[in-house]
Design a protein around this motif. Structure first.
Motif, PDB file in Angstrom:
ATOM      1  N   ASP A   1       4.423  -3.444   8.026  1.00 31.68           N
ATOM      2  CA  ASP A   1       3.738  -2.663   6.986  1.00 31.68           C
ATOM      3  C   ASP A   1       3.657  -1.203   7.449  1.00 31.68           C
TER       4      ASP A   1
ATOM      5  N   GLU B   1       4.960   3.037   3.876  1.00 26.35           N
ATOM      6  CA  GLU B   1       4.767   1.738   3.244  1.00 26.35           C
ATOM      7  C   GLU B   1       5.625   1.654   1.978  1.00 26.35           C
TER       8      GLU B   1
ATOM      9  N   GLY C   1       6.950  -2.049   5.801  1.00 25.69           N
ATOM     10  CA  GLY C   1       7.001  -0.696   6.363  1.00 25.69           C
ATOM     11  C   GLY C   1       8.426  -0.219   6.525  1.00 25.69           C
TER      12      GLY C   1
END
Ligand SMILES: Cc1ncc(COP(=O)(O)O)c(C=O)c1O
Lengths: 483, 453
Positions: free
Chosen positions: B135, B262, B278
């Motif tokens: 992420d 993100e 991510g």
């Protein structure tokens, strides 16, 4: 690298002025309220393709993948079982998929109930006291485990620097130890492929924080002395972490908590049937015994009188590993699977996985010996060593299997078996498939002796043939160059 | 039991081959004292309709933001997700494949990753991008570790206005190493205090993190301090929102060494904050220090174009304790969605998306600022998110709005303490109509009349 035109990429299909998808029905203007200094100049450089072109492009690419719904995916350690469709239906329910993580607990009672129920189910499967589902994958679960250990020892005013792993350990174990600032000490497995108690005793000292052990290990073997192993570590004041990547062999049969482990991770994307997605997303919940619970990451989901809330007030917590609450969409799939199977189905799944692996091991062993032991659990590691005399390696066997329409087993891992072929059929394969795979393996062994060139030039039936990794490593081409 | 094939005859025949009488004998490799006799304390299995009924009941206990009028952001955004994007990535060819270790049978996944890398590289204007991180938060954390390793230094400067949820993750990630995080304050305009940055920069600084737009929605001006950071021998790590890069100066053009962010807003569901995805991009010279998987274009033995995982010697399965990271499974399927999304919107649609977001957000900000008692906390430019100073505490504003089916925003006191009591973080996207704005303004007006005691 020789000339490459990239015409087959989405960029190669782009034509100036072609539009794909419109967000707005009205023409838009450059922003008036953001000063120029902040704005990018010129084109971004994204492709310009029509919607149907995009669909054709990616549908075409999809046909170049092997996948579980096509045929057996015998990749050891990865548990490539069937990913039930109903899981996807649940994850896509608007009540779940449309939740924003900054919504109040009141707005998310159903989601919190699922998180809580999943964690409780994993408590039951592990035989531990508490679970945090937050880690995004197995490796992040390992990281959490080692952060917990660090916090635990700091709390006891102890400082320990070493993590012990056997030579059969998965690469993420030592890699995680380094990230968390531990020094890895690797010890040799015994002659039977398992932990040798004397070797372990010799490797243990008061500086060992954690022993990381995969059970069953990456050879597919159970550690018969698991209780003694854990005791030895505990006697020296260390903690025991179980890498639970292989829980498909144990769920419903035996519980890591009963072996004495202090903590472990699950891979929901292996054991609990959530799809691997070509490399994720996964989910790596961590289960711990009570003495480690105060250190678990926040938030914790807690229940009182049928109401759920997220609790951030844990002064000893190691903090957080994820922006929010972990891979919630994966919890939904795993929880759906658990409720669908139930306690009876879970037990049946693991015993069937073990049956399938043993059956397959027995069938391929005449040509590919299984060096460690008669009985495996959910997977086995065979060796392609006997084929070497024909000038054929395990890599060639793997490539030839692709021509038969199978994926290849995990190869050259674990490192203790030369020319390793690590095979995990899972419980969702039938006998016909196992037989077809075994027949293919045996035929390949015959080909190795009679027509080794067939193996050396394999695969020939895949969308591309063997690819040049070496030149890619020398001069990697990571993107389509800008024109 | 669902999802298995075996008939009783199959099991019998298989056991016969193994010379066994029952499946129980197979489990006897587990010592007796550890073998469970009974079943786990989990309910027995259910049929598919039973499971669906139970889970849809749970789903109905939620009030998802997509069914309310939501102005929530804070790193997770609701944008239009085209049907074509959802459709493509539900294909089992993408969803049930594994990491492309056998390239000949994984060209689909490999090429998608290659296109993802290219999209990210073009958005960021950095030459290298990897296959994805868990992420945006862990991507930033790994970037900090990477910068410390590259510079062999131990202090990372992070802005006060950094997403507080990212900060939590960065803290946990660096806690095992001898890395110190120092906070650079924010000016009254909401951006990095360059004087404080100047004061803190020294030969121990590994990296300066800049997040733009920052958590308050404010756009930073990293080009003003980039040279100074580099002159001090530190790296610039930019954390950014890929949607904002449709309009804003890309990290590669203001000297960022590593850019992270993100990709949830690129065609992925909010799904209560996970799974997310991510990205990480960097300068060419740092490619060998990069975490995660990388795909390279190459040729097969017949000279056909092909793709393959590359520089795997950085990774845990080869390099073990010397790997650049421990990441193995990443967020492949969400990266696939982001790839298809960016391809489908393309140059035109993506630019359009950014313009609409900016136009919507500025319109809403203007409407709110015109309300009695409400104002914008910061004067600095923003993209699609901004902080509103309320005449009363933001919690009660949120509560009033919620009664009218609206999620007004994120009260900043949630993360920044009591001094932020009146501050509300509000987001507008392409999903919002003028009617939504009017409804929010009505609710805000009502909230300002509520007496707090
Ligand atoms: C034994 C073992 N441990 C750990 C991992 C890491 O798990 P993940 O890929 O979910 O990070 C794997 C996965 O490949 C594994 O097989």
């Amino acid at each position: 690298m020789s000339a490459k035109d990239f015409s087959q990429t989405i960029y190669g299909k782009s034509r100036r002025g072609r539009h794909g998808y419109h967000i707005s029905s009205r023409p838009t203007e450059a922003p008036r309220d953001i000063p120029r200094e902040y704005l990018r100049e010129g084109r971004i450089g994204l492709p310009e393709v029509a919607e149907l072109q995009v669909l054709r492009h990616y549908v075409d690419l999809s046909t170049k993948n092997h996948h579980v719904e096509k045929d057996l995916f015998p990749l050891g350690s990865c548990t490539m079982k069937y990913n039930p469709k109903v899981n996807e239906e649940v994850a896509a329910m608007p009540g779940f998929a449309g939740l924003h993580p900054e919504q109040s607990d009141d707005d998310a009672q159903g989601a919190l109930a699922v998180m809580h129920a999943l964690e409780q189910a994993l408590v039951a499967v592990s035989g531990m006291d508490a679970v945090s589902a937050q880690p995004a994958a197995g490796a992040q679960g390992e990281m959490l485990g080692l952060l917990l250990a660090r916090a635990y020892f700091a709390d006891r005013k102890e400082s320990r620097h070493k993590v012990l792993v056997p030579d059969t350990a998965h690469g993420t174990n030592p890699a995680t130890a380094s990230i968390v600032g531990f020094e890895t000490k690797t010890f040799a497995s015994g002659k039977d492929g398992r932990v040798d108690l004397d070797t372990l005793r010799a490797a243990l000292d008061d500086d060992v924080a954690v022993l990381m052990l995969t059970v069953p290990n990456t050879l597919g073997l159970f550690e018969p002395h698991i209780g003694e192993i854990v005791d030895l570590v505990h006697q020296r004041g260390g903690l025991c972490y179980m890498d639970g990547a292989n829980m498909n062999a144990l769920m419903g049969q035996a519980r890591p908590g009963d072996f004495g482990f202090d903590m472990m991770h699950f891979n929901l994307h292996k054991t609990f049937s959530t799809p691997h997605g070509g490399g994720g997303p996964g989910s790596g919940p961590v289960a711990v015994r009570a003495h480690l619970e105060p250190f678990l990451p926040t938030p914790r989901v807690v229940e009182k009188d049928g109401k759920y809330r997220l609790d951030y007030q844990r002064p000893k917590s190691v903090g957080a590993l994820h922006s929010f609450f972990g891979n919630f969409g994966i919890y939904l799939r795993a929880y759906t699977y658990i409720t669908r199977l139930g306690a009876d189905g879970i037990r049946r799944a693991s015993s069937t996985a073990i049956l399938n692996a043993n059956y397959l091991a027995k069938r391929v062993a005449p040509a590919y010996p299984v060096p460690y032991g008669e009985r495996c659990m959910h997977e086995f590691v065979a060796t392609g060593e006997p084929l070497k005399k024909h000038g054929v390696k395990t890599l060639d066997v793997a490539k030839r299997l692709l021509d038969f329409g199978f994926y290849a087993p995990t190869i050259y891992f674990p490192l203790v078996v030369p020319e390793a072929l690590m095979v995990e059929p899972t419980e969702t394969e039938g006998r016909e498939t196992l037989d077809r795979f075994a027949d293919a393996m045996l035929q390949i062994a015959r080909e190795a002796a009679e027509t080794p060139d067939v193996l050396l030039s394999a695969p020939t039936k895949t969308p591309v043939r063997r690819v040049d990794e070496a030149s890619a490593n020398r001069t990697p081409v990571i993107t389509v160059p800008m024109d | 039991m669902p999802y298995t094939f075996h008939t009783d005859d199959d099991r019998r025949a298989m056991l016969d081959l193994l010379g066994l009488k029952s499946e129980d004998e197979l489990v006897q490799v587990i010592p007796e004292k550890y073998r469970l006799r009974g079943l786990l304390p989990i309910e027995r299995g259910r049929t598919e309709p039973e499971v669906l009924r139970m889970l849809s009941r749970l789903a109905n206990r939620n009030a998802p933001s997509t069914q309310l009028t939501s102005f929530l952001g804070g790193g997770i955004y609701e944008h239009t997700v085209p049907s074509a994007v959802k459709n493509i990535t539900s294909r089992p060819e993408f969803s049930t494949a594994y990491t492309p270790y056998q390239p000949e049978a994984s060209q689909g996944t490999l090429q998608v990753i290659f296109e993802f890398q290219t999209h990210i590289s073009r958005l960021t204007r950095l030459p290298v991008a990897n296959a994805s991180m868990y992420d945006g938060a862990s991507a930033l954390a790994e970037a900090c570790l990477m910068a410390a390793k590259i510079t062999k230094r131990e202090v990372v400067l992070v802005p006060y206005a950094l997403n507080p949820r990212y900060l939590r993750v960065v803290r946990s990630y660096v806690s095992g190493q001898k890395i110190e995080l120092k906070t650079i304050p924010t000016t009254d305009s909401g951006d990095i205090d360059a004087t404080a940055l100047h004061r803190e920069l020294n030969d121990r600084t590994a990296a300066v993190v800049v997040q733009t737009p920052n958590y308050f929605g404010v756009l930073e001006r990293p080009w003003e301090f980039e040279k100074e950071v580099h002159a001090a021998g530190a790296l610039v790590v930019a954390s950014t929102d890929p949607v904002s890069l449709s309009l804003l100066r890309p990290p590669g053009e203001y000297g960022a060494d590593i850019a992270v962010g993100e990709c949830q807003p690129l065609g992925n569901e909010m799904s209560y904050g996970g799974p997310l995805v991510g990205f990480m991009a960097c300068k060419q010279e740092f490619i060998r220090q990069m975490p995660g998987r990388l795909v390279s274009a190459t040729k097969d033995v017949d000279g056909r174009d092909a793709f393959v995982l590359t520089l795997q010697t950085r990774e845990q399965h080869i390099r073990r304790e010397k790997a650049t990271s421990n990441i193995c499974t990443n967020q492949g399927l969400l990266a696939t969605r982001a790839t298809v999304y960016m391809s489908l919107l393309g140059e035109h649609g993506f630019t359009e998306l950014g313009r609409i977001c900016a136009e919507r957000a500025h319109k809403l900000a203007g409407m709110i600022a015109a309300l009695d008692g409400y104002s914008l906390r910061y004067r600095a430019p923003f993209f699609r998110e901004f902080v509103v100073a309320c005449p009363t505490d933001a919690d009660s504003v949120v509560e009033t709005a919620r009664k009218h089916g609206m999620l007004a925003g994120i009260p900043l006191a949630r993360y920044f303490g009591a001094s932020a009591r009146n501050l509300l973080l509000v987001t507008a996207t392409d999903r919002h109509s003028d009617d939504d704005f009017k409804a929010l303004c009505d609710a805000l007006k009502r909230a300002s009349l509520v007496k707090v005691g």
